[in-house]
Enzyme design. Sequence first.
Site, mmCIF file in Angstrom:
data_model
loop_
_atom_site.group_PDB
_atom_site.id
_atom_site.type_symbol
_atom_site.label_atom_id
_atom_site.label_comp_id
_atom_site.label_asym_id
_atom_site.label_seq_id
_atom_site.Cartn_x
_atom_site.Cartn_y
_atom_site.Cartn_z
ATOM 1 N N ASP A 8 25.728 -9.293 10.258
ATOM 2 C CA ASP A 8 26.921 -10.011 10.813
ATOM 3 C C ASP A 8 28.132 -9.861 9.860
ATOM 4 O O ASP A 8 28.193 -10.700 9.070
ATOM 5 C CB ASP A 8 26.472 -11.796 11.104
ATOM 6 C CG ASP A 8 27.635 -12.353 11.631
ATOM 7 O OD1 ASP A 8 28.307 -11.750 12.659
ATOM 8 O OD2 ASP A 8 27.864 -13.639 11.221
ATOM 9 N N GLU A 67 26.965 -6.199 14.315
ATOM 10 C CA GLU A 67 27.853 -6.564 15.551
ATOM 11 C C GLU A 67 28.937 -5.989 15.577
ATOM 12 O O GLU A 67 29.711 -5.653 14.420
ATOM 13 C CB GLU A 67 28.046 -8.122 15.036
ATOM 14 C CG GLU A 67 28.710 -8.931 16.504
ATOM 15 C CD GLU A 67 28.612 -10.467 15.982
ATOM 16 O OE1 GLU A 67 27.598 -10.975 16.495
ATOM 17 O OE2 GLU A 67 29.735 -10.843 15.872
ATOM 18 N N ASP A 139 25.653 -17.640 9.277
ATOM 19 C CA ASP A 139 25.871 -16.170 9.420
ATOM 20 C C ASP A 139 24.665 -15.577 9.235
ATOM 21 O O ASP A 139 24.278 -14.280 9.923
ATOM 22 C CB ASP A 139 26.889 -15.927 8.125
ATOM 23 C CG ASP A 139 27.973 -16.378 8.350
ATOM 24 O OD1 ASP A 139 28.942 -16.120 9.286
ATOM 25 O OD2 ASP A 139 28.551 -17.231 7.595
#
Length: 176
Positions: A8, A67, A139
């Site tokens: 992420d 992502e 996160d």
Amino acid sequence: MTRILGIDPGSRKTGYGLIDVERGRARYVASGVIRLPDAELPERLKLIFDAVSQIAGQYCPAEMAIENVFMAKSAGSALKLGQARGAAIVAATHADLPVAEYEARKVKQAIVGSGAADKLQVQHMVKTLLSLPAAPQEDAADALAVALCHMHTMQTLAQAAGGARGRFRRGRLTIT
């Protein structure tokens, strides 16, 4: 067994999570947050590259999922996020890992069932799906969610292909 590294990305904090997938089941390996100092962007990008390289060297994943960039509050924020993603992707490709990219809404849809899920819902479902004693940091939970999304996508592709393992095209898979 396949080990997946989920990322992420962020220019201030980058989450990472590793899962092992065996016989269609995910098992938690490790997760954490790469916290970046208040330094110039090039230095932070180097730290992301170094940290992802170290994680790849330590845990030896077979694949990485990350992502995709979303529209941030400003164009400058989106550019910094894209550069952070780039540093992580270069580290992965430097380690000869195929890289899959997923939109945030697709990750949330795969993990929570709604593309509009909030961070607490993602944390809760990651905790539940991986049978963790506590919810991981935001996160890290997002990174584990990306890895789980990749696992589900690969399983779906394998089923659609009649059991054959999904393949990456030129080392990258993009799901939009």
